[in-house]
Design an enzyme around this catalytic site. Sequence first.
Site, mmCIF file in Angstrom:
data_model
loop_
_atom_site.group_PDB
_atom_site.id
_atom_site.type_symbol
_atom_site.label_atom_id
_atom_site.label_comp_id
_atom_site.label_asym_id
_atom_site.label_seq_id
_atom_site.Cartn_x
_atom_site.Cartn_y
_atom_site.Cartn_z
ATOM 1 N N GLU A 165 0.894 -1.163 0.000
ATOM 2 C CA GLU A 165 0.000 0.000 0.000
ATOM 3 C C GLU A 165 0.928 1.207 0.000
ATOM 4 O OE1 GLU A 165 -1.275 2.820 0.447
ATOM 5 O OE2 GLU A 165 -2.891 2.786 1.909
ATOM 6 N N GLU A 174 4.170 8.359 -3.782
ATOM 7 C CA GLU A 174 4.944 7.835 -2.656
ATOM 8 C C GLU A 174 6.068 6.917 -3.111
ATOM 9 O OE1 GLU A 174 2.796 6.107 0.523
ATOM 10 O OE2 GLU A 174 1.725 7.932 1.023
#
Length: 711
Positions: A165, A174
């Site tokens: 995730e 990210e």
Amino acid sequence: MLGWQHGGAGLDHPALQPPTAMKAFCSRANPTTGAMEWEEEDEDYDYHQEIARSSYADMLHDKDRNEKYYSGIRAAVCRVKERGQKAIVLDIGTGTGLLSMMAAKAGADFCFAVEVFKPMADVAVKIIDKNGFSNKIKVINKHSTEVTVGPDGDMSCRANILVTELFDTELIGEGALPSYEHAHKYLVQEECEAVPHRATVYAQLVESERMWAWNKLLPIHVSLEGDSDKVIYPTKDMQLCAGSPCVYDIQLNQVNRNHFTALTMVTKMFSVDFSKAVSSSPAQHTVQVQATGSGQAHVLISWWDMEMDPEGSIRCTMAPYWAHPTPNNMQWRDHWMQCVYFLPQKLTVQEGEYLWISAIHDDYSLWYKMQRNSDECKAEVLSDRPLCSCQAHLMCNRQRFGELNDQQRNNAYIKALKTILRPDTVCMTVSDGSLLSIFAHLLGAAQVYSLEISAVSRRVMQKILAANELMGKMIISEKSPEQLTPVDLDNNQISVLIGEPFFTTSLLPWHNLYFWYARTYLAKHLSREFTVLPQSATLLAIAVEFEDLWRIRAPCRECEGFDVNLMDEMIQNSLNFHECHEAEPHPLWEYSCRALTDPCQMLTFDFRHEVPEQSISSSGSMQLLRSGTCHGIVLWMDYSLTNDITVTTGLAKFHSQTGYCEWNPHNKQGVYFLRLEALQGTSTNKQDSIGYSVTFHPKTGELTLDFQQSL
């Protein structure tokens, strides 16, 4: 606020890693100087506070996300077992360890849980042990690119199930692509199972004057005496500037449908298959679309979904309600939202014409480009990433552009200035990148001085003056108020001191009280009968019941059958609600809430007088007038420009019968969340009240806040 940040389920992003020595520089606004200061925290700094203020609670409350991940992990483990293999899981960015525990419970033989942030890794170890999975899960406190495989390595063998995730609102921000690329090369088997299996990015072209005003300075009208009207124009480089490279993440479901018009259908831009080798190299994906309506193309709105299994039967989507498969049953979330990408220039689109939209990305960011023919799309565009060339985007964020372009707000300042300016007025403005100095000149002030402490705002303002043929008509100073000398003012005394107030370093509403400190520093330069605008500011508060925002701080004792209570204990202990609870800035127009009290005046700051040496305090109680769950207190500032003209940074509209709130869209309000116990659903009634104690500390410019619910 730490100088590095974290997000998602873990910190598997090279740029987001904390210093190895576990020291951090924390940036804090100093309202007494108007500067953003960096303070080095010592070794005792509580990093758990940063976790407590992160998105972990929001993710744990994201039932849709958690259920879809659990279903996908169970299916992946089942597929591996059906092949007669042991299920070895690699969980990159494990965070709380939740996904690894899901895998262990689903029958995985072993899980390697990678978490680079040591305080979070320590918490994961405790949570995993408390749930009885320590014999099946190994927490590795490293960045995934540093993990080794082999008899003496961190992993005894390569994994055949990859669970991650690593996603943000923009999907790849990210560092998902580099992390996947490395994992497929070194940490997982070929043709491994992946959860999620794939992600798909969507876009839609829209017309929206409201959103466009968030991106550029537009012409500003100044009503002069009689019927005459003067227009302040942006510079040419501002008009041509491609804008900020940063995506505008937004709760798109809160944008009124009257404020934008779709010009194309929702379009699939590209997909990433996480079960196969992933490349982090720059790439361009171009799709032909047909305009469904005529208008001005201003922005592309974008979102993504992910499919947890190869068949695509387990799907988690970030789509806004008009594109959502179940619009009446949508999961609210704040850790993933939607994106607004501004076109470099608005373009006229005719219904039925064909357009080519390109989604371009590097390893960490995504941007869009629109062309009218396919030949233009073949050109190299990776170098065309939006970058600010006018410097205005370095000075103004989206909210500030919206504020500067708000003609109704500008008219309030113009109206107030007309009541105090005279032909002999010597005026000084103290704000960052404010147009008030131009307003004052156009309205007839004899001399206007503008203090622009920021070098960027000074350069931007000089360019605006040049574009409007106003150079030499006013003096822009780069000095701070305390450095100013009579020579800088041509030995003039200031008769009118004005400010919005707005300063780029301000995070919370009361940080703009730097204007009060500037007024105090300038006392020796003020005439005996000077006028200050605004003449005062009032701190107001209201107790509210949030529709959803409360979830980001609410306890989550259990998640999908796993005990995650340690996270709640850490959050409560770290934030220390009894002693050092602080307000947080949030743009509340994006977060629906209902008022349980009427607005209450907490403190008043009189700019006609200097900052006092002694603290200013106020205490009392706010009567709850409507039943509900009191999640927190919203705080904001109202500025009295004159005796009868006020501008607000908070409530734009309020209905006392229903508690309906409409918030100023150009400002972030301060939100003081009540103790975690109050967020579990304790209802209030009209006999209850909220006790408060508020103190302003002149030496630091900060507020001490304390709110307690009295039952």
